[in-house]
Design a protein around this motif. Structure first.
Motif, PDB file in Angstrom:
ATOM      1  N   GLN A 132      42.736  39.214  35.828  1.00  0.00           N
ATOM      2  CA  GLN A 132      41.695  40.035  36.434  1.00  0.00           C
ATOM      3  C   GLN A 132      41.061  39.304  37.601  1.00  0.00           C
ATOM      4  O   GLN A 132      40.484  38.223  37.425  1.00  0.00           O
ATOM      5  N   GLU A 150      40.705  45.706  38.133  1.00  0.00           N
ATOM      6  CA  GLU A 150      41.038  45.901  36.733  1.00  0.00           C
ATOM      7  C   GLU A 150      41.945  44.776  36.237  1.00  0.00           C
ATOM      8  O   GLU A 150      42.579  44.076  37.017  1.00  0.00           O
ATOM      9  N   ARG A 151      41.997  44.660  34.911  1.00  0.00           N
ATOM     10  CA  ARG A 151      42.920  43.697  34.320  1.00  0.00           C
ATOM     11  C   ARG A 151      44.334  44.250  34.432  1.00  0.00           C
ATOM     12  O   ARG A 151      44.587  45.402  34.078  1.00  0.00           O
TER      13      ARG A 151
END
Length: 123
Positions: A39, A44-45
């Motif tokens: 991340q 976003e991851r």
């Protein structure tokens, strides 16, 4: 219940290497698939690599294939991510996550998460 703790992050130069570890508590760790996510700030991851419970069939994001290797040692309740030929775009917080029933590339599919470890690659 599974608790995950990552270690091994740090700062390296472009082209360098780092190894990350994800150590789990709980006697049933060997039943879980484990993945690494990255991340970056404000993003976003994203899925980096994942490995199923018996250590077979590792899966990788296309951008890390040939550079990163995921492995696990169930006797030590640990999953590893060896990162070679690092690039500045690999920079971010790296999280390990666990779920039953196989690897998935979406963060919301995972039940357990570590606290993350920072990897910074300078150009």
């Amino acid at each position: 219940q599974v608790q995950l703790v990552e270690s091994g992050g740090g700062m390296v130069q472009d082209g360098g290497s780092l190894g990350l570890s994800c150590t789990a508590s709980g006697r049933t760790f060997s039943r879980y698939a484990v993945s690494w996510f990255r991340q970056a700030p404000g993003e976003e991851r994203i899925f980096v690599a994942g490995i199923i419970s018996n250590g077979g069939e590792p899966d990788y994001q296309d951008s890390v294939k040939g550079r990163f290797t995921i492995s696990r040692d169930n006797d030590k309740n640990t999953v590893y991510l060896q990162m070679n030929s690092l690039k500045p775009e690999d920079t971010g917080a790296y999280y390990c996550a666990a779920r039953l029933y196989g690897v998935r590339p979406w963060a919301h599919e995972y039940d357990y998460w570590g606290q993350g470890t920072q990897v910074t690659v300078s150009s």
